[in-house]
Design a protein around this motif. Structure first.
Motif, PDB file in Angstrom:
ATOM      1  N   LEU A 175       0.710   2.877   7.003  1.00 30.94           N
ATOM      2  CA  LEU A 175      -0.656   3.243   6.614  1.00 30.94           C
ATOM      3  C   LEU A 175      -1.052   4.594   7.194  1.00 30.94           C
ATOM      4  O   LEU A 175      -1.717   5.394   6.531  1.00 30.94           O
ATOM      5  N   VAL A 229       2.677   1.041   0.454  1.00 30.67           N
ATOM      6  CA  VAL A 229       3.107   1.127   1.851  1.00 30.67           C
ATOM      7  C   VAL A 229       4.194   0.072   2.050  1.00 30.67           C
ATOM      8  O   VAL A 229       3.918  -1.124   1.982  1.00 30.67           O
ATOM      9  N   ILE A 260      -1.130  -4.148  11.387  1.00 32.67           N
ATOM     10  CA  ILE A 260      -1.671  -3.562  10.146  1.00 32.67           C
ATOM     11  C   ILE A 260      -3.187  -3.443  10.271  1.00 32.67           C
ATOM     12  O   ILE A 260      -3.772  -2.428   9.872  1.00 32.67           O
ATOM     13  N   VAL A 303      -0.053  -2.842   1.343  1.00 32.52           N
ATOM     14  CA  VAL A 303       0.969  -2.951   2.377  1.00 32.52           C
ATOM     15  C   VAL A 303       1.903  -4.097   2.008  1.00 32.52           C
ATOM     16  O   VAL A 303       1.462  -5.232   1.835  1.00 32.52           O
TER      17      VAL A 303
END
Length: 145
Positions: A66, A48, A95, A21
């Motif tokens: 995600l 991501v 997240i 991420v």
């Protein structure tokens, strides 16, 4: 003794698919360097990054979230094992919520990233958590064992 040593060993040994991420398409950024390193060592990297969504980074399709990445992998009967986070500490909580929702095995917060609420949420949901550590550095140490 390092409180994360057993968790690090477990995550590095058992995670084959890692969502990164905040993965930057810029090869000069730490996220890109770390992800490329992990990829060279046999891990599948899932980028991501909402800004780069729809493009390819490190020859993998980049997703905005995600949740979208996990849904796309589920169509291939695959799932994300580890969520590796390159974002500011104050942005980690949602997240962590997504990592829990997609049923990842672990949440890894990169060097300089620490969010106690996110860590608690992930732990409470059964995820293994590592904070303020670099996956590349820890992998290099792990290989040296």
């Amino acid at each position: 003794m390092d409180p994360y040593s057993d968790v690090i060993t477990k995550l590095l040994a058992e995670s084959r698919i890692i969502a990164v991420v905040g993965l930057s398409p810029n090869p000069d950024r730490p996220s890109h360097e770390v992800a490329a390193y992990l990829q060279r060592h046999g891990y599948r990297i899932i980028p991501v990054n909402p800004v780069a969504a729809g493009t390819e980074i490190l020859n993998e399709h980049c997703y905005a979230t995600l949740t979208l990445a996990a849904a796309a992998l589920a169509e291939q009967q695959l799932r994300i094992h580890l969520v590796d986070v390159f974002r500011k500490s104050e942005l980690v909580e949602p997240i962590a919520d997504e990592a829990v929702a997609i049923r990842a095995n672990g949440l890894w917060l990169q060097l300089g990233v620490f969010n106690q609420v996110a860590i608690h949420k992930a732990h409470a949901a059964g995820l293994d958590v590592v904070a303020d550590r670099c996956t590349k550095i820890e992998h290099e140490k792990w290989l040296a064992l």
